[in-house]
Design an enzyme around this catalytic site. Structure first.
Site, PDB file in Angstrom:
ATOM      1  N   PHE A 270       0.854  -1.190   0.000  1.00  0.00           N
ATOM      2  CA  PHE A 270       0.000   0.000   0.000  1.00  0.00           C
ATOM      3  C   PHE A 270       0.889   1.239   0.000  1.00  0.00           C
ATOM      4  O   PHE A 270       1.747   1.407   0.865  1.00  0.00           O
ATOM      5  CB  PHE A 270      -0.917   0.002   1.232  1.00  0.00           C
ATOM      6  CG  PHE A 270      -1.797   1.219   1.287  1.00  0.00           C
ATOM      7  CD1 PHE A 270      -2.926   1.308   0.491  1.00  0.00           C
ATOM      8  CD2 PHE A 270      -1.489   2.290   2.125  1.00  0.00           C
ATOM      9  CE1 PHE A 270      -3.736   2.440   0.514  1.00  0.00           C
ATOM     10  CE2 PHE A 270      -2.288   3.429   2.161  1.00  0.00           C
ATOM     11  CZ  PHE A 270      -3.421   3.505   1.356  1.00  0.00           C
ATOM     12  N   GLY A 271       0.653   2.144  -0.955  1.00  0.00           N
ATOM     13  CA  GLY A 271       1.401   3.403  -1.028  1.00  0.00           C
ATOM     14  C   GLY A 271       0.485   4.579  -0.781  1.00  0.00           C
ATOM     15  O   GLY A 271      -0.650   4.608  -1.281  1.00  0.00           O
ATOM     16  N   TYR A 272       0.973   5.561  -0.017  1.00  0.00           N
ATOM     17  CA  TYR A 272       0.131   6.725   0.329  1.00  0.00           C
ATOM     18  C   TYR A 272       0.873   8.049   0.082  1.00  0.00           C
ATOM     19  O   TYR A 272       0.295   9.119   0.289  1.00  0.00           O
ATOM     20  CB  TYR A 272      -0.316   6.637   1.800  1.00  0.00           C
ATOM     21  CG  TYR A 272       0.862   6.524   2.741  1.00  0.00           C
ATOM     22  CD1 TYR A 272       1.401   5.279   3.045  1.00  0.00           C
ATOM     23  CD2 TYR A 272       1.461   7.653   3.276  1.00  0.00           C
ATOM     24  CE1 TYR A 272       2.510   5.168   3.868  1.00  0.00           C
ATOM     25  CE2 TYR A 272       2.571   7.551   4.099  1.00  0.00           C
ATOM     26  CZ  TYR A 272       3.089   6.311   4.389  1.00  0.00           C
ATOM     27  OH  TYR A 272       4.191   6.201   5.190  1.00  0.00           O
ATOM     28  N   GLY A 273       2.142   7.966  -0.277  1.00  0.00           N
ATOM     29  CA  GLY A 273       2.932   9.186  -0.492  1.00  0.00           C
ATOM     30  C   GLY A 273       3.553   9.126  -1.879  1.00  0.00           C
ATOM     31  O   GLY A 273       2.847   8.963  -2.883  1.00  0.00           O
ATOM     32  N   SER A 274       4.885   9.191  -1.925  1.00  0.00           N
ATOM     33  CA  SER A 274       5.534   9.155  -3.240  1.00  0.00           C
ATOM     34  C   SER A 274       5.248   7.845  -3.964  1.00  0.00           C
ATOM     35  O   SER A 274       5.315   7.782  -5.195  1.00  0.00           O
ATOM     36  CB  SER A 274       7.045   9.367  -3.098  1.00  0.00           C
ATOM     37  OG  SER A 274       7.645   8.273  -2.456  1.00  0.00           O
TER      38      SER A 274
ATOM     39  N   GLU B  57      13.053   3.770   0.926  1.00  0.00           N
ATOM     40  CA  GLU B  57      12.322   4.217   2.121  1.00  0.00           C
ATOM     41  C   GLU B  57      13.184   4.154   3.381  1.00  0.00           C
ATOM     42  O   GLU B  57      12.657   4.148   4.492  1.00  0.00           O
ATOM     43  CB  GLU B  57      11.066   3.347   2.304  1.00  0.00           C
ATOM     44  CG  GLU B  57      10.125   3.328   1.099  1.00  0.00           C
ATOM     45  CD  GLU B  57       9.473   4.684   0.817  1.00  0.00           C
ATOM     46  OE1 GLU B  57       9.211   5.425   1.774  1.00  0.00           O
ATOM     47  OE2 GLU B  57       9.262   4.998  -0.366  1.00  0.00           O
TER      48      GLU B  57
HETATM   49  C1  SIN Z   1       4.555   5.809   0.653  1.00  0.00           C
HETATM   50  O1  SIN Z   1       4.503   6.513  -0.345  1.00  0.00           O
HETATM   51  O2  SIN Z   1       3.744   4.875   0.802  1.00  0.00           O
HETATM   52  C2  SIN Z   1       5.605   6.000   1.707  1.00  0.00           C
HETATM   53  C3  SIN Z   1       6.033   7.401   1.886  1.00  0.00           C
HETATM   54  C4  SIN Z   1       6.770   8.000   0.731  1.00  0.00           C
HETATM   55  O3  SIN Z   1       7.654   7.346   0.157  1.00  0.00           O
HETATM   56  O4  SIN Z   1       6.477   9.140   0.349  1.00  0.00           O
END
Ligand code: SIN
Length: 190
Positions: free
Chosen positions: A25-29, A100
């Protein structure tokens, strides 16, 4: 705890024994920059977490002397965090752990897809125990810090606007992200 999480995350590889693919699951980049191979991707959400620009970035969107701010997840009962789920092979986690490494640990989570089905997978979260954690600040101050920061992966403001744009493309509203984006636009007008 040191900010570099590569060794700790590697210990979780044993969870993949015998698995050909794993949901991430990704929520940012990870929503807007998928620089890794994936089998499929689907919009998804996870429960009881909220997205916040509370993690310092010394390696991607800032420097040791002048860290930027990137998102992490903060526990909040009843909250829903919208993002993107990727089905990946276990080999991909070597690359992701490196990307990360500044404070993010892998956690097991349930994710819910838009058709109501769900799957168990992994999410990278930078908890407040990590050395790069910056914690809360006003959305205006966060925007000021983002406006002033850049690192090897580019300008911090591009991380913010790319994330806001990707959430808009998904049809999702995140009041925290969009408020910081509005402040950034105002700062850049003056
Ligand atoms: C993510 O995107 O899920 C982790 C945070 C990031 O790399 O910005």
């Amino acid at each position: 705890m040191s900010a570099d999480t590569i060794a700790t995350n590697k210990l979780m590889d044993k969870l993949f024994n015998g698995r050909r693919s794993v949901w991430l699951f990704g929520y940012g980049s990870l929503i807007f920059k998928a620089d890794f191979p994936f089998v499929e991707r689907r919009p998804a959400s996870i429960m009881n977490w909220t997205r916040r620009f509370w993690q310092g970035s010394h390696d991607h969107r800032g420097t040791e002397k002048s860290p930027g701010r990137v998102v992490t997840l903060i526990p909040r009962a009843g909250a829903i965090c919208e993002g993107m789920a990727y089905l990946v092979t276990p080999q991909v986690f070597g690359h992701l752990d490196h990307r990360e490494k500044n404070g993010y640990l892998r956690f097991v989570t349930d994710m819910i897809f838009e058709d109501g089905s769900s799957a168990e997978g992994l999410v990278y979260i930078a908890t407040k125990e990590n050395a790069a954690y910056l914690g809360p600040a006003s959305e205006l101050d966060i925007a000021r810090q983002i406006a002033a920061s850049a690192g090897p992966s580019g300008r911090n403001r591009d991380y913010l606007t790319d994330l806001a744009g990707a959430l808009r493309d998904l049809g999702k509203h995140d009041p925290h992200v969009f408020a910081i984006e509005r402040h950034l636009m105002e700062l850049e007008e003056h």
